[in-house]
Enzyme design. Structure first.
Site, PDB file in Angstrom:
ATOM      1  N   SER A   1      -1.534  -3.604  10.417  1.00 54.55           N
ATOM      2  CA  SER A   1      -1.252  -4.715   9.277  1.00 54.55           C
ATOM      3  C   SER A   1      -0.084  -5.447   9.554  1.00 54.55           C
ATOM      4  O   SER A   1       0.877  -4.886   9.989  1.00 54.55           O
ATOM      5  CB  SER A   1      -0.944  -3.501   7.913  1.00 54.55           C
ATOM      6  OG  SER A   1      -2.147  -3.029   7.766  1.00 54.55           O
ATOM      7  N   ALA A   2      -0.055  -6.770   9.395  1.00 53.37           N
ATOM      8  CA  ALA A   2       1.132  -7.697   9.330  1.00 53.37           C
ATOM      9  C   ALA A   2       1.276  -7.535  10.804  1.00 53.37           C
ATOM     10  O   ALA A   2       2.533  -7.722  11.333  1.00 53.37           O
ATOM     11  CB  ALA A   2       2.262  -7.158   8.466  1.00 53.37           C
ATOM     12  N   CYS A   3       0.535  -7.665  11.904  1.00 49.39           N
ATOM     13  CA  CYS A   3       0.623  -7.964  13.155  1.00 49.39           C
ATOM     14  C   CYS A   3      -0.268  -8.916  13.734  1.00 49.39           C
ATOM     15  O   CYS A   3      -0.365  -9.156  14.894  1.00 49.39           O
ATOM     16  CB  CYS A   3       0.120  -6.536  13.865  1.00 49.39           C
ATOM     17  SG  CYS A   3       1.484  -5.320  13.453  1.00 49.39           S
TER      18      CYS A   3
ATOM     19  N   HIS B   1     -10.979  -2.630  11.089  1.00 49.89           N
ATOM     20  CA  HIS B   1      -9.712  -3.648  10.703  1.00 49.89           C
ATOM     21  C   HIS B   1      -9.563  -4.637  11.586  1.00 49.89           C
ATOM     22  O   HIS B   1      -8.591  -4.721  12.305  1.00 49.89           O
ATOM     23  CB  HIS B   1      -8.364  -2.575  10.555  1.00 49.89           C
ATOM     24  CG  HIS B   1      -7.368  -3.249   9.906  1.00 49.89           C
ATOM     25  ND1 HIS B   1      -6.117  -2.936  10.037  1.00 49.89           N
ATOM     26  CD2 HIS B   1      -7.248  -4.416   8.786  1.00 49.89           C
ATOM     27  CE1 HIS B   1      -5.077  -3.463   9.204  1.00 49.89           C
ATOM     28  NE2 HIS B   1      -6.098  -4.321   8.555  1.00 49.89           N
TER      29      HIS B   1
ATOM     30  N   ARG C   1       0.914  -1.223  -0.113  1.00 50.69           N
ATOM     31  CA  ARG C   1       0.021  -0.044  -0.021  1.00 50.69           C
ATOM     32  C   ARG C   1       0.762   1.173   0.007  1.00 50.69           C
ATOM     33  O   ARG C   1       2.140   1.123   0.278  1.00 50.69           O
ATOM     34  CB  ARG C   1      -0.948  -0.184   1.422  1.00 50.69           C
ATOM     35  CG  ARG C   1      -2.077  -0.992   1.110  1.00 50.69           C
ATOM     36  CD  ARG C   1      -2.836  -0.870   2.442  1.00 50.69           C
ATOM     37  NE  ARG C   1      -2.507  -1.449   3.364  1.00 50.69           N
ATOM     38  CZ  ARG C   1      -1.752  -0.419   4.339  1.00 50.69           C
ATOM     39  NH1 ARG C   1      -1.926   0.687   4.368  1.00 50.69           N
ATOM     40  NH2 ARG C   1      -1.316  -1.061   5.585  1.00 50.69           N
TER      41      ARG C   1
ATOM     42  N   LYS D   1      -9.616  -2.408   1.356  1.00 57.12           N
ATOM     43  CA  LYS D   1      -9.562  -1.299   2.148  1.00 57.12           C
ATOM     44  C   LYS D   1     -10.441   0.055   1.819  1.00 57.12           C
ATOM     45  O   LYS D   1     -10.798   0.788   2.639  1.00 57.12           O
ATOM     46  CB  LYS D   1      -8.028  -1.193   2.362  1.00 57.12           C
ATOM     47  CG  LYS D   1      -7.333  -2.096   2.958  1.00 57.12           C
ATOM     48  CD  LYS D   1      -7.783  -2.638   4.285  1.00 57.12           C
ATOM     49  CE  LYS D   1      -7.141  -3.636   4.899  1.00 57.12           C
ATOM     50  NZ  LYS D   1      -5.844  -4.067   5.172  1.00 57.12           N
TER      51      LYS D   1
ATOM     52  N   THR E   1      -4.509 -12.533  10.653  1.00 60.48           N
ATOM     53  CA  THR E   1      -4.708 -13.794   9.977  1.00 60.48           C
ATOM     54  C   THR E   1      -4.206 -14.998  10.685  1.00 60.48           C
ATOM     55  O   THR E   1      -5.019 -16.169  10.697  1.00 60.48           O
ATOM     56  CB  THR E   1      -4.014 -13.985   8.556  1.00 60.48           C
ATOM     57  OG1 THR E   1      -4.328 -12.725   7.910  1.00 60.48           O
ATOM     58  CG2 THR E   1      -4.037 -15.306   7.874  1.00 60.48           C
TER      59      THR E   1
ATOM     60  N   TYR F   1      -1.554  -3.380  -6.900  1.00 64.21           N
ATOM     61  CA  TYR F   1      -1.346  -4.336  -5.768  1.00 64.21           C
ATOM     62  C   TYR F   1      -2.356  -3.985  -4.656  1.00 64.21           C
ATOM     63  O   TYR F   1      -2.859  -3.144  -4.362  1.00 64.21           O
ATOM     64  CB  TYR F   1      -0.012  -3.642  -4.926  1.00 64.21           C
ATOM     65  CG  TYR F   1       0.443  -4.678  -4.018  1.00 64.21           C
ATOM     66  CD1 TYR F   1       1.121  -5.825  -4.433  1.00 64.21           C
ATOM     67  CD2 TYR F   1       0.036  -4.585  -2.687  1.00 64.21           C
ATOM     68  CE1 TYR F   1       1.675  -6.857  -3.471  1.00 64.21           C
ATOM     69  CE2 TYR F   1       0.481  -5.888  -1.859  1.00 64.21           C
ATOM     70  CZ  TYR F   1       1.135  -6.745  -2.292  1.00 64.21           C
ATOM     71  OH  TYR F   1       1.428  -7.793  -1.200  1.00 64.21           O
TER      72      TYR F   1
ATOM     73  N   ARG G   1       2.131 -12.101  -0.594  1.00 56.74           N
ATOM     74  CA  ARG G   1       1.007 -12.472  -0.126  1.00 56.74           C
ATOM     75  C   ARG G   1       0.441 -13.656  -0.858  1.00 56.74           C
ATOM     76  O   ARG G   1       0.834 -14.034  -1.802  1.00 56.74           O
ATOM     77  CB  ARG G   1      -0.133 -11.485  -0.341  1.00 56.74           C
ATOM     78  CG  ARG G   1       0.495 -10.030   0.674  1.00 56.74           C
ATOM     79  CD  ARG G   1      -0.726  -9.528   1.532  1.00 56.74           C
ATOM     80  NE  ARG G   1      -0.002  -8.421   2.183  1.00 56.74           N
ATOM     81  CZ  ARG G   1      -0.576  -8.301   3.602  1.00 56.74           C
ATOM     82  NH1 ARG G   1      -1.803  -8.824   3.939  1.00 56.74           N
ATOM     83  NH2 ARG G   1      -0.098  -7.305   4.279  1.00 56.74           N
TER      84      ARG G   1
ATOM     85  N   ASP H   1      -9.607  -9.905   8.475  1.00 53.22           N
ATOM     86  CA  ASP H   1      -9.032  -8.564   8.199  1.00 53.22           C
ATOM     87  C   ASP H   1     -10.075  -7.410   8.335  1.00 53.22           C
ATOM     88  O   ASP H   1      -9.624  -6.403   8.988  1.00 53.22           O
ATOM     89  CB  ASP H   1      -8.728  -8.454   6.590  1.00 53.22           C
ATOM     90  CG  ASP H   1      -7.674  -7.189   6.659  1.00 53.22           C
ATOM     91  OD1 ASP H   1      -6.429  -7.043   7.165  1.00 53.22           O
ATOM     92  OD2 ASP H   1      -7.669  -6.623   5.479  1.00 53.22           O
TER      93      ASP H   1
HETATM   94  P1  GTP Z   1      -2.551  -7.532   7.293  1.00 50.80           P
HETATM   95  O1  GTP Z   1      -3.183  -8.817   6.321  1.00 50.80           O
HETATM   96  O2  GTP Z   1      -1.417  -7.045   6.749  1.00 50.80           O
HETATM   97  O3  GTP Z   1      -3.655  -6.839   7.768  1.00 50.80           O
HETATM   98  O4  GTP Z   1      -1.927  -8.393   8.621  1.00 50.80           O
HETATM   99  P2  GTP Z   1      -2.397  -9.429   9.720  1.00 50.80           P
HETATM  100  O5  GTP Z   1      -2.606  -8.690  10.834  1.00 50.80           O
HETATM  101  O6  GTP Z   1      -3.436 -10.471   9.179  1.00 50.80           O
HETATM  102  O7  GTP Z   1      -0.974 -10.263  10.114  1.00 50.80           O
HETATM  103  P3  GTP Z   1      -0.283 -11.790   9.987  1.00 50.80           P
HETATM  104  O8  GTP Z   1      -1.454 -12.743  10.921  1.00 50.80           O
HETATM  105  O9  GTP Z   1      -0.462 -11.972   8.413  1.00 50.80           O
HETATM  106  O10 GTP Z   1       0.899 -11.801  10.582  1.00 50.80           O
HETATM  107  C1  GTP Z   1       1.993 -11.055  10.086  1.00 50.80           C
HETATM  108  C2  GTP Z   1       3.457 -11.598  10.471  1.00 50.80           C
HETATM  109  O11 GTP Z   1       3.245 -11.438  11.905  1.00 50.80           O
HETATM  110  C3  GTP Z   1       3.711 -13.037   9.999  1.00 50.80           C
HETATM  111  O12 GTP Z   1       4.808 -12.961   9.653  1.00 50.80           O
HETATM  112  C4  GTP Z   1       3.326 -13.701  11.287  1.00 50.80           C
HETATM  113  O13 GTP Z   1       4.110 -14.957  11.217  1.00 50.80           O
HETATM  114  C5  GTP Z   1       3.664 -12.654  12.251  1.00 50.80           C
HETATM  115  N1  GTP Z   1       3.003 -13.355  13.624  1.00 50.80           N
HETATM  116  C6  GTP Z   1       1.455 -13.469  13.872  1.00 50.80           C
HETATM  117  N2  GTP Z   1       1.218 -13.959  14.919  1.00 50.80           N
HETATM  118  C7  GTP Z   1       2.452 -13.796  15.759  1.00 50.80           C
HETATM  119  C8  GTP Z   1       2.645 -14.020  16.937  1.00 50.80           C
HETATM  120  O14 GTP Z   1       1.951 -14.438  18.032  1.00 50.80           O
HETATM  121  N3  GTP Z   1       4.039 -14.057  17.622  1.00 50.80           N
HETATM  122  C9  GTP Z   1       4.826 -13.619  16.580  1.00 50.80           C
HETATM  123  N4  GTP Z   1       6.383 -13.593  16.950  1.00 50.80           N
HETATM  124  N5  GTP Z   1       4.748 -13.252  15.319  1.00 50.80           N
HETATM  125  C10 GTP Z   1       3.660 -13.373  14.585  1.00 50.80           C
HETATM  126  C1  SPV Z   2      -2.997  -4.565   5.179  1.00 52.81           C
HETATM  127  O1  SPV Z   2      -2.249  -3.834   4.515  1.00 52.81           O
HETATM  128  O2  SPV Z   2      -3.537  -4.354   6.197  1.00 52.81           O
HETATM  129  C2  SPV Z   2      -3.576  -5.633   4.440  1.00 52.81           C
HETATM  130  C3  SPV Z   2      -3.111  -5.742   3.018  1.00 52.81           C
HETATM  131  O3  SPV Z   2      -4.373  -6.331   4.752  1.00 52.81           O
HETATM  132  S1  SPV Z   2      -3.731  -4.718   1.794  1.00 52.81           S
HETATM  133  O4  SPV Z   2      -4.827  -5.464   1.237  1.00 52.81           O
HETATM  134  O5  SPV Z   2      -2.753  -4.556   0.766  1.00 52.81           O
HETATM  135  O6  SPV Z   2      -4.320  -3.568   2.243  1.00 52.81           O
HETATM  136 MN    MN Z   3      -5.100  -5.717   6.967  1.00 49.85          MN
END
Ligand code: GTP
Ligand code: SPV
Ligand code: MN
Length: 579
Positions: free
Chosen positions: A248-250, A226, A69, A206, A253, A197, A364, A275
């Site tokens: 995001s990415a925290c 979110h 993004r 989003k 999923t 993307y 992704r 999400d």
């Molecule tokens: P978006 O799709 O961007 O909104 O992200 P998301 O919140 O769905 O994040 P996702 O579950 O894909 O996790 C992102 C990263 O964090 C991955 O590399 C996971 O392996 C890592 N992760 C997820 N849960 C944990 C956890 O409990 N501990 C640690 N150390 N890492 C984690």
């Molecule tokens: C995020 O960035 O929080 C996502 C991926 O879930 S995207 O669809 O690119 O926004």
């Molecule tokens: Mn997201």
């Protein structure tokens, strides 16, 4: 085509402006998906992965400058700048429209224009909303096939209801200098140019389901967030539903499809969403939630048998992988998956660890949620599911405890508003710096955060059956930069405590920042976290918290007159309790 005159007229206008060679109204059929996939294989946009190990799976390599993004190019175009707020980039609608008109002018020459009617949410749910995305990207169409309910059934609903969000998208020439993601919430319109993307291009996600929907939700009395949604089943067979907002990415999923540890016999986590969550207070006073999406657009790196086996099981067939590496036998590969060594990186070059990771950190997968082994039988429920708890959380190396419970709805709103988290590769900017990300919505709230917090606070009097609000942090690190908490499946231990707090089965320690677990109340059987580490994970460092809360107070003040007095009062109450 369609009986909806507004839709017909809009498509005609866009055709005039963009001058495509062909116009294709998407039916949403399987045959259509396969035809497009085959076309993309022929054009090189898709690479067929190993069809023995991964039937129906493809690899897409995006432009190397189009991998995430672009928050700095994302705008909320309301008539008044203050309505967009300091949390958003703003441009006057007239100026934004003129700029975008220039970009879109003749941009689809020689290309096919796809019309994608889609429905966000179960097709027959009163909580669902429809939109139409026009795009010149076949990649967007196949992703929308997996991520939304799209095609004929959505078009029928639009014709019945007469309303839809208009989303216009072109990849243009993928020039980062000619790229904008514009939102016109007052007109229920989105215009996105120059990126193919994820969140920039799949406009149902989003742009619609968060930025435009949050704006609509405010005036209509609901919330677009979110958040993941899960059902947590206990050995007695009772299911408690929980929604959780992490940036995001925290970890959304991962939590959404968690498999409980071995000693949690009889416990099960059911996936509803990973999400986005739309929720409103029902006639019974409870908060009811639906997942507007039908698929996962999940982070690949870090996904492994040991961390997220359900995701791997979901990805064995009919999935699209974007910007991952490949092994010698043409299987998708990313950092953290296993100890095989890939041969090709995400750019299509021979893999060389000196030249960076095999998979882009924001690589992704796209796949239908219903393929997930933990897919809930309530995921399509038109009424949604009733929430017992709402969880906020961020990526914080220091300070923030493993889990805490708010003392009231308003205190919970403070938890959300005071969220901060280390930035990740989901956006193109610097990674790893702590920034304020209220409710994980910093990049996604379609209006002024001051008004948004006020909207959240209005629910405090709506009912006495609202979900309890918690805050978690899986990401504390020790002196050696190692995670202190095992995370992933072991997060179940924290979820159990949260559920037991909701049912009143367990006591807690009262602290100035909220209720924390008594050490003995977290089930730690089967994990090996030293007692001092557990103590540190549940410690409240008063002095450091005084700084944190005072810093948050300054942040609130930066929203000026739009800062709700009740939130400021809550901040002052916690600050005083910490003295
Ligand atoms: P978006 O799709 O961007 O909104 O992200 P998301 O919140 O769905 O994040 P996702 O579950 O894909 O996790 C992102 C990263 O964090 C991955 O590399 C996971 O392996 C890592 N992760 C997820 N849960 C944990 C956890 O409990 N501990 C640690 N150390 N890492 C984690
Ligand atoms: C995020 O960035 O929080 C996502 C991926 O879930 S995207 O669809 O690119 O926004
Ligand atoms: Mn997201």
């Amino acid at each position: 085509m369609t009986t909806n005159q507004e839709l017909k007229a809009w498509v005609d206008q866009v055709v005039q402006l963009t001058q495509p060679e062909h116009v294709h109204w998407c039916s949403g059929s399987k045959a259509e998906y396969q035809e497009l996939a085959d076309q993309m294989i022929a054009s090189g946009d898709f690479l067929e992965l190993n069809q023995d190990t991964h039937p129906g799976c493809y690899l897409h390599r995006s432009d190397p400058l189009d991998v995430a993004r672009v928050e700095h190019l994302t705008y909320i175009c309301t008539s008044s700048e203050e309505d967009a707020g300091p949390n958003n980039n703003w441009m006057a609608p007239v100026e934004a429209r003129a700029k975008m008109r220039e970009y879109f002018s003749a941009c689809m020459k020689g290309r096919t224009l796809y019309v994608i009617p889609y429905c966000m949410g179960p097709i027959d749910s009163p909580l669902s909303r429809c939109g139409v995305e026009i795009t010149d990207s076949a990649y967007v169409v196949v992703n929308m096939h997996l991520m939304t309910r799209m095609g004929d059934p959505a078009l029928r609903r639009i014709e019945r209801e007469g309303t839809f969000i208009k989303g216009l998208h072109s990849i243009g020439d993928l020039d980062p200098e000619r790229r904008f993601i514009m939102h016109f919430p007052e007109d229920l319109e989105i215009q996105s140019f120059g990126s193919g993307y994820g969140g920039n291009a799949l406009l149902g996600k989003k742009c619609h389901a968060l930025r435009i929907a949050s704006y609509q939700a405010r005036s209509e009395g609901w919330l677009a967030e979110h958040m993941l949604i899960v059902g947590i089943e206990n050995p007695a067979g009772e299911v408690h539903y929980v929604a959780a907002a992490f940036p995001s990415a925290c970890g959304k999923t991962n939590l959404a499809m968690l498999i409980p540890p071995a000693n949690y016999r009889g416990w099960k986590v059911w996936t509803i969403g990973d999400d986005i969550c739309w929720m409103r207070v029902g006639d019974d006073g409870r908060m009811w939630a639906i997942n507007p999406e039908a698929g996962l657009f999940g982070v690949a790196p870090g996904t492994a048998e040991s961390t997220n086996p359900n995701a791997l099981a979901t990805l064995t067939h009919d999935a699209i992988f974007t910007n991952v590496g490949i092994t010698s036998d043409n299987q998708p590969w990313w950092e953290g998956l296993d100890d095989r060594v890939p041969v090709t990186d995400w750019k299509g070059n021979p893999y060389d660890p000196e030249r960076g990771p095999a998979a882009h950190p924001n690589s992704r997968f796209t796949v239908r949620m219903s393929q997930c082994p933990s897919y809930s039988d309530q995921a399509e429920a038109p009424a949604g599911v009733p929430l017992s708890a709402i969880i906020f959380g961020g990526r914080r190396e220091r300070l923030v405890p493993l889990v805490m419970e708010s003392q009231s709805w308003n205190h919970g709103v403070l938890y959300g508003a005071a969220m901060a988290s280390e930035t990740t590769a989901a956006n193109v900017d610097t990674v790893g710096v702590v920034r304020r990300d209220p409710m994980a919505m910093k990049p996604f709230c379609g209006y002024n955060f001051g008004d948004y917090w006020k909207h959240w606070l209005t629910f405090s009097n709506a009912s006495d059956k609202l979900p309890k609000i918690f805050h978690v942090n899986w990401f504390r690190k020790d002196q050696d930069n190692k995670f202190m908490w095992p995370g992933f499946g072991d997060n179940m231990r924290v979820l159990e405590w949260i559920i037991k707090r909701c049912t009143g089965e367990v006591d807690a320690v009262e602290t100035p920042i909220g209720y924390l677990p008594r050490l003995g109340d977290l089930n730690l059987d089967g994990i090996d976290v030293p007692a001092e580490t557990m103590k540190a994970l549940l410690e409240v460092d008063r002095e450091a918290w005084q700084v944190e809360i005072s810093d948050f107070g300054e942040y609130l003040d930066s929203y000026g007159a739009r800062t709700p007095a009740a939130l400021k009062a809550e901040q002052e109450r916690v600050a005083a309790a910490l003295l």
